[in-house]
Write a protein that holds these residues in place. Sequence first.
Motif, short mmCIF file in Angstrom:
data_model
loop_
_atom_site.label_atom_id
_atom_site.label_comp_id
_atom_site.label_asym_id
_atom_site.label_seq_id
_atom_site.Cartn_x
_atom_site.Cartn_y
_atom_site.Cartn_z
N PHE A 42 0.87 -1.17 0.00
CA PHE A 42 0.00 0.00 0.00
C PHE A 42 0.90 1.22 0.00
N LEU A 43 0.63 2.19 -0.86
CA LEU A 43 1.47 3.38 -0.94
C LEU A 43 1.17 4.38 0.16
N GLY A 44 0.19 4.07 0.97
CA GLY A 44 -0.15 4.88 2.13
C GLY A 44 -1.12 4.10 2.99
N PRO A 45 -1.36 4.55 4.21
CA PRO A 45 -2.26 3.82 5.13
C PRO A 45 -3.74 4.14 4.90
N ASN A 46 -4.14 4.26 3.65
CA ASN A 46 -5.51 4.63 3.28
C ASN A 46 -6.47 3.46 3.49
N PRO A 47 -7.43 3.58 4.41
CA PRO A 47 -8.36 2.48 4.67
C PRO A 47 -9.38 2.25 3.56
N ASN A 48 -9.35 3.07 2.50
CA ASN A 48 -10.26 2.88 1.36
C ASN A 48 -9.63 2.02 0.26
N THR A 49 -8.47 1.43 0.54
CA THR A 49 -7.81 0.56 -0.43
C THR A 49 -7.74 -0.85 0.15
N SER A 50 -7.55 -1.83 -0.72
CA SER A 50 -7.43 -3.21 -0.25
C SER A 50 -6.66 -4.05 -1.26
N ILE A 51 -6.17 -5.18 -0.79
CA ILE A 51 -5.51 -6.18 -1.62
C ILE A 51 -6.22 -7.50 -1.36
N ILE A 52 -6.54 -8.21 -2.42
CA ILE A 52 -7.21 -9.50 -2.30
C ILE A 52 -6.17 -10.60 -2.46
N PHE A 53 -6.03 -11.41 -1.43
CA PHE A 53 -5.12 -12.56 -1.47
C PHE A 53 -5.94 -13.82 -1.70
N LYS A 54 -5.34 -14.78 -2.39
CA LYS A 54 -5.95 -16.08 -2.64
C LYS A 54 -5.03 -17.16 -2.10
N ALA A 55 -5.62 -18.20 -1.51
CA ALA A 55 -4.86 -19.36 -1.05
C ALA A 55 -5.04 -20.48 -2.06
N TYR A 56 -3.93 -21.14 -2.42
CA TYR A 56 -3.96 -22.25 -3.36
C TYR A 56 -3.37 -23.48 -2.69
N PRO A 92 -5.76 -1.53 5.01
CA PRO A 92 -5.07 -0.75 6.06
C PRO A 92 -6.07 -0.16 7.04
N THR A 93 -5.65 -0.03 8.29
CA THR A 93 -6.51 0.58 9.31
C THR A 93 -6.39 2.10 9.32
N GLY A 94 -5.30 2.60 8.71
CA GLY A 94 -5.04 4.04 8.75
C GLY A 94 -4.21 4.44 9.95
N ASN A 95 -3.73 3.44 10.72
CA ASN A 95 -3.01 3.72 11.95
C ASN A 95 -1.49 3.74 11.82
N GLY A 96 -0.96 3.79 10.62
CA GLY A 96 0.49 3.85 10.50
C GLY A 96 1.02 3.00 9.37
N CYS A 97 2.33 2.78 9.41
CA CYS A 97 2.99 2.05 8.34
C CYS A 97 3.86 0.94 8.92
N VAL A 124 2.62 -7.91 3.59
CA VAL A 124 2.01 -6.65 3.17
C VAL A 124 2.86 -5.52 3.74
N THR A 125 3.19 -4.56 2.90
CA THR A 125 3.93 -3.38 3.33
C THR A 125 3.02 -2.17 3.20
N ILE A 126 2.94 -1.38 4.27
CA ILE A 126 2.20 -0.13 4.24
C ILE A 126 3.23 0.99 4.26
N ASP A 127 3.36 1.67 3.12
CA ASP A 127 4.32 2.77 2.98
C ASP A 127 3.63 4.10 3.29
N CYS A 134 8.92 5.29 7.86
CA CYS A 134 8.13 4.22 7.21
C CYS A 134 8.93 3.57 6.09
N PRO A 135 8.59 2.31 5.75
CA PRO A 135 9.20 1.69 4.56
C PRO A 135 8.88 2.56 3.35
N GLN A 136 9.85 2.73 2.48
CA GLN A 136 9.65 3.58 1.30
C GLN A 136 9.59 2.73 0.03
N PRO A 137 8.72 3.13 -0.91
CA PRO A 137 8.58 2.36 -2.16
C PRO A 137 9.83 2.42 -3.01
#
Length: 137
Positions: A42-56, A92-97, A124-127, A134-137
Amino acid sequence: MSRKQFTILAIVLALGSVLSLPSCGLPQRLDGVSIQPGAGTFLGPNPNTSIIFKAYGSYLHPVATKDITSQAVWTIDVTDLVTITQAGVVTPTGNGCGVVNVLATVTDSPHTPKGQVYIGHATVTIDDINVPSCPQP
């Protein structure tokens, strides 16, 4: 039907029965779990974004790979930074990186007392470019 025709028919039916068995006839067995994608950022801690993971699941007898996302128990190690649903959606919860480990756990043969536990792993990295620590891209 002559004896010869009957013998040929019996052989054909026997071969058809054997060839219709999957692999060696043993039940399919889970051999491992992987998560895709293996990492997300995530390029920022924006709670309006998400990543979908799949288990195989990787199976033996016969060899196959199947989507087992709905069978996995999804967990994360840093609940302050992200949330995860049992469908593998990380937000992201929006609480940091920081960096969070995502785990998908599946138990093979849950009806047996000694079912094997398999775990898939992703990160998952929250930049946040506005926060130097914070971790940087």
